[in-house]
Enzyme design. Structure first.
Site, short mmCIF file in Angstrom:
data_model
loop_
_atom_site.label_atom_id
_atom_site.label_comp_id
_atom_site.label_asym_id
_atom_site.label_seq_id
_atom_site.Cartn_x
_atom_site.Cartn_y
_atom_site.Cartn_z
N VAL A 245 0.86 -1.18 0.00
CA VAL A 245 0.00 0.00 0.00
C VAL A 245 0.89 1.22 0.00
O VAL A 245 1.91 1.26 0.69
CB VAL A 245 -0.93 0.02 1.24
CG1 VAL A 245 -1.79 1.28 1.26
CG2 VAL A 245 -1.80 -1.22 1.27
N CYS A 246 0.52 2.21 -0.80
CA CYS A 246 1.22 3.49 -0.82
C CYS A 246 2.72 3.27 -1.12
O CYS A 246 3.07 2.49 -2.00
CB CYS A 246 0.99 4.20 0.52
SG CYS A 246 1.37 5.97 0.54
N THR A 247 3.59 3.91 -0.38
CA THR A 247 5.03 3.82 -0.67
C THR A 247 5.65 2.51 -0.19
O THR A 247 6.85 2.28 -0.39
CB THR A 247 5.78 5.01 -0.04
OG1 THR A 247 5.44 5.09 1.36
CG2 THR A 247 5.41 6.31 -0.73
#
Length: 226
Positions: free
Chosen positions: A101-103
């Site tokens: 998720v995300c970075t």
């Protein structure tokens, strides 16, 4: 359904919603057994006051059926940490699903798991995916084989429902969505760069600029180590 061991990677200064959003959804998978793995058993600080208690350290964590890696500013250190990257590689080898998720995508990238794969991440870091061999795709959730990546922060909830539908079927995912009353209706339609006003977008780009610069330096160091 048979047992599904879901392993979440924890590291200091992760974004708590990157973790808690998917956790809330995926813990309702039939047969779900959730492991929270960190380098040590010490409480793990997040970016929003909340601290997290690991259930396992890297040595004691069982093998993942589903590996999920959240993001957050703490990725700068996590993706340069040899024990963390070795753990991610080891868990990914036997996992049915590898995800971020995300970075958190860049921890997978530092482990060499995004080479030639389509992936997404937070909009401010999107172009950096090319540096880890990935093909950036502007979408809230991207699947490439057994790899699932989610965009920034709140996209983790959509990401989790996508995974749930894949694993347990759409009907079960719909039922859990109803149970969680997940019916997003934000007061503003400004959640991605294409929808934000020029002023808002510029203010956020300025806010992220020093952060992205530090990240780029950290990513360069991580890639030299890999």
């Amino acid at each position: 359904m048979e047992k599904m061991n879901i392993v979440f990677l924890l590291f200091p200064n992760l974004t708590q919603l990157d973790f808690t959003g998917p956790l809330q959804v995926l813990s309702r998978l039939p047969g779900a057994q959730v492991s929270l793995a960190a380098k040590t058993m010490e409480p793990v600080p997040t970016d929003a006051v909340l601290t997290l208690n690991p259930t396992h350290d890297f040595q004691s964590c069982p093998g993942a059926d589903l590996l999920c890696v959240p993001g957050g500013f703490g990725i700068d250190d996590a993706m340069q940490d040899e024990e963390t990257i070795a753990f991610v590689r080891r868990q990914a080898e036997g996992a049915r699903y590898v995800s971020s998720v995300c970075t958190g995508a860049f921890i997978l990238g530092a482990a060499g798991l995004l080479q030639g794969k389509k992936a997404t991440t937070h909009w401010a870091y999107h172009d950096e995916l090319k540096r880890v061999g990935a093909e950036p795709v502007k979408a809230r959730v991207v699947r490439d084989g057994n790899l699932f990546t989610g965009g920034g922060v709140t996209a983790g909830i959509d990401f989790a429902f996508t995974l749930m539908a894949e694993i347990a079927g759409e009907e079960h995912a719909r039922a859990i969505q109803l149970g969680l009353e997940y019916d997003p209706a934000p007061p503003f339609d400004a959640g991605v760069p294409d929808k934000a006003s020029p002023g808002v977008l510029e203010s956020q780009r300025e806010r992220y600029a020093p952060r992205v610069a530090a990240f780029r330096e950290a990513l360069g160091c991580a890639l030299k180590q890999s």
